[in-house]
Scaffold this motif. Structure first.
Motif, PDB file in Angstrom:
ATOM      1  N   HIS A   1       0.850  -1.179   0.000  1.00 53.01           N
ATOM      2  CA  HIS A   1       0.000   0.000   0.000  1.00 53.01           C
ATOM      3  C   HIS A   1       0.897   1.243   0.000  1.00 53.01           C
ATOM      4  N   PRO A   2       1.195   1.819  -1.180  1.00 55.10           N
ATOM      5  CA  PRO A   2       2.170   2.903  -1.283  1.00 55.10           C
ATOM      6  C   PRO A   2       1.923   4.068  -0.321  1.00 55.10           C
ATOM      7  N   ALA A   3       0.659   4.521  -0.159  1.00 51.42           N
ATOM      8  CA  ALA A   3       0.397   5.722   0.652  1.00 51.42           C
ATOM      9  C   ALA A   3       0.900   5.556   2.082  1.00 51.42           C
ATOM     10  N   SER A   4       0.772   4.344   2.664  1.00 48.92           N
ATOM     11  CA  SER A   4       1.197   4.172   4.061  1.00 48.92           C
ATOM     12  C   SER A   4       2.560   3.493   4.163  1.00 48.92           C
ATOM     13  N   MET A   5       3.086   2.998   3.025  1.00 49.75           N
ATOM     14  CA  MET A   5       4.342   2.242   3.104  1.00 49.75           C
ATOM     15  C   MET A   5       5.453   2.937   2.308  1.00 49.75           C
ATOM     16  N   SER A   6       5.638   2.579   1.035  1.00 46.15           N
ATOM     17  CA  SER A   6       6.800   3.063   0.279  1.00 46.15           C
ATOM     18  C   SER A   6       6.809   4.582   0.085  1.00 46.15           C
ATOM     19  N   HIS A   7       5.627   5.227   0.047  1.00 47.95           N
ATOM     20  CA  HIS A   7       5.573   6.661  -0.212  1.00 47.95           C
ATOM     21  C   HIS A   7       5.119   7.460   1.005  1.00 47.95           C
TER      22      HIS A   7
ATOM     23  N   ASP B   1      -5.028   7.417  -1.667  1.00 46.47           N
ATOM     24  CA  ASP B   1      -5.009   6.671  -0.395  1.00 46.47           C
ATOM     25  C   ASP B   1      -5.345   5.199  -0.595  1.00 46.47           C
ATOM     26  N   GLY B   2      -6.166   4.888  -1.603  1.00 50.72           N
ATOM     27  CA  GLY B   2      -6.615   3.501  -1.770  1.00 50.72           C
ATOM     28  C   GLY B   2      -5.789   2.682  -2.747  1.00 50.72           C
TER      29      GLY B   2
ATOM     30  N   GLU C   1       1.745  15.972  -2.644  1.00 49.93           N
ATOM     31  CA  GLU C   1       2.631  15.490  -3.711  1.00 49.93           C
ATOM     32  C   GLU C   1       2.154  14.126  -4.205  1.00 49.93           C
ATOM     33  N   ARG C   2       1.791  13.264  -3.264  1.00 53.32           N
ATOM     34  CA  ARG C   2       1.336  11.909  -3.604  1.00 53.32           C
ATOM     35  C   ARG C   2       0.166  11.954  -4.574  1.00 53.32           C
TER      36      ARG C   2
END
Ligand SMILES: *Cc1c(COP(=O)(O)O)cnc(C)c1O
Length: 407
Positions: free
Chosen positions: A362-368, A383-384, A375-376
């Motif tokens: 889950h990029p929003a809470s992990m890698s990013h 978020d999803g 920016e995201r």
């Protein structure tokens, strides 16, 4: 290299591009677990220090197990590419402790305070943070743009003479946006800029950026090149062999970015099956993308192999196959996405990618997490959004797991 006739496929190249340097005739490249190398005489030690071969002096400076992996990766990236005079392209690779270490060598050896780098807004989180949080402090500016818009690329390059390097990641993490390597390189070269490509998602089997005249190719070998999830590593490759042996090598050695013999051995093992693995990763990914795309519980699928993806044409033009990475959104946003991930029974919850098994994150809470929400969202990392690296399991089991988790 032992072979004299041109090899016709990358599995042959992966298996036969390095001479296993060893006195005992071991078939497989040994793990040279040694921190230093002996000098048969003081005279020879002095000669090695004075000479071209800097690698057999001290382990931070090089090691035969690293060399085997470096030669193999260089041969894969160069496979089938000819120079304008008809000779085969020669490349030099430097194996690093991680992708981040190889990226640091790339930026530090090509840029100095006052220079700028131009890159795209969808980028691997670590690259983005290295550029904007670390290099910024060293006086190196980063200009972020949409590199898919070549008019914008030319305008920015014209207006910013400080730009020295254009860094392309394609397909880009995690939106799977694709950048036209040939078009951007052509503009960059018109203005005498260096071009680097992060080829991690594609691998040299699916995409060979040196065909389009780029200066550097980068890989996090942690991903598909190792392929088994057993070691962290990174590699920087260039056709400027002199630069790699002097400037890039100096930065790597002085920053302490060297690999280690055991990880280099694991990487060598992985490289041998690159083509076999990628064929299965890719055919599975295509089936998964088509399954998700028609599923009523899925809102959106980002996969460069779907004709609805905005960069489908670019991916098709420069890649042999669009690869095994995709991202998607479940109807109902973050909560629905979390529920889906939690219900998976076989596929694995983990960051990273390019391992034999299917991984979801889950990029929003992990890698990013290190990238601001504003920016995201600009990057399309909602978020999803869920990122998926499709593995080599039997496709029916991947689809069955997804089906039960979506129901
Ligand atoms: C993983 C990754 C990196 C960083 O590599 P590490 O091996 O984790 O240091 C850089 N770029 C891309 C596209 C990646 O996937």
């Amino acid at each position: 290299m032992k072979h004299v006739f041109p090899l016709t496929g990358i599995s042959s190249v992966a298996l036969h591009s390095t001479r296993a340097e060893n006195a005992e005739y071991a078939h497989i490249t040994p793990i040279y677990a040694t921190s230093t190398f002996t000098f048969p005489s003081a005279e020879e030690g002095m000669e090695r220090f004075a000479g071209e071969d800097k690698s057999r002096i001290y382990g931070r400076w090089g090691n035969p197990t690293f060399t085997a992996a470096e030669e193999t990766i260089a041969a894969l990236e160069a496979f089938g590419i000819m120079n304008s005079n008809g000779t085969p392209l020669q490349l030099k690779a430097l194996l690093h402790a991680s992708g981040q270490a190889a990226m640091t060598t790339l930026f530090m050896s090509t840029l100095k305070a006052g220079d700028a780098v131009l890159s795209h807004y969808s980028l691997y989180g670590g690259t983005y943070e290295l550029l904007l949080k670390v290099l910024q402090n060293a006086g190196i500016e980063t200009i972020i743009a949409d590199l898919r818009d070549t008019t914008q690329v030319e305008d920015i390059i014209k207006k910013n003479p400080a730009i020295k390097l254009v860094h392309i990641e394609t397909p880009a993490n995690p939106t799977i946006q694709c950048i036209d390597i040939a078009a951007v390189t052509q503009i960059a070269k018109q203005y005498h800029k260096l071009v680097s490509v992060d080829n991690t998602f594609a691998t040299p089997y699916l995409q060979q950026p040196f065909k389009f005249g780029v200066d550097f190719v980068f890989h996090s070998t942690t991903k598909f090149l190792n392929g088994h999830g057993t070691a962290i590593g990174g590699v920087l490759i260039s056709k400027d062999i002199e630069f790699m042996q002097t400037n890039a090598w100096k930065w790597q050695v002085l920053l302490g970015g060297n690999s280690n013999p055991f990880d280099a051995f694991l990487l060598m093992n992985g490289l041998k099956t690159l083509e076999l693995r990628m064929d299965r990763h890719c055919s599975n990914a295509k089936a998964v993308a088509e399954f998700l795309d028609q599923h009523p519980a899925i809102e959106k699928v980002n996969y460069a192999g779907l004709s609805t993806h905005p960069d489908y044409a670019i991916a098709t033009k420069q890649m042999k196959h669009p690869g095994a990475l995709m991202s998607f959104e479940v109807n109902g946003g973050l909560e629905a996405g979390k529920q889906f991930i939690d219900k998976l029974q076989m596929c694995v919850r983990a960051i990273s990618l390019g391992t034999l098994d299917t991984l979801l994150s889950h990029p929003a809470s992990m890698s990013h997490r290190g990238v601001s929400k504003e920016e995201r969202l600009k990057f399309g990392i909602t978020d999803g959004l869920i990122r998926l690296s499709v593995g080599i399991e039997n496709i029916t089991d991947i689809l069955n797991d997804f089906e039960q988790a979506l129901s």
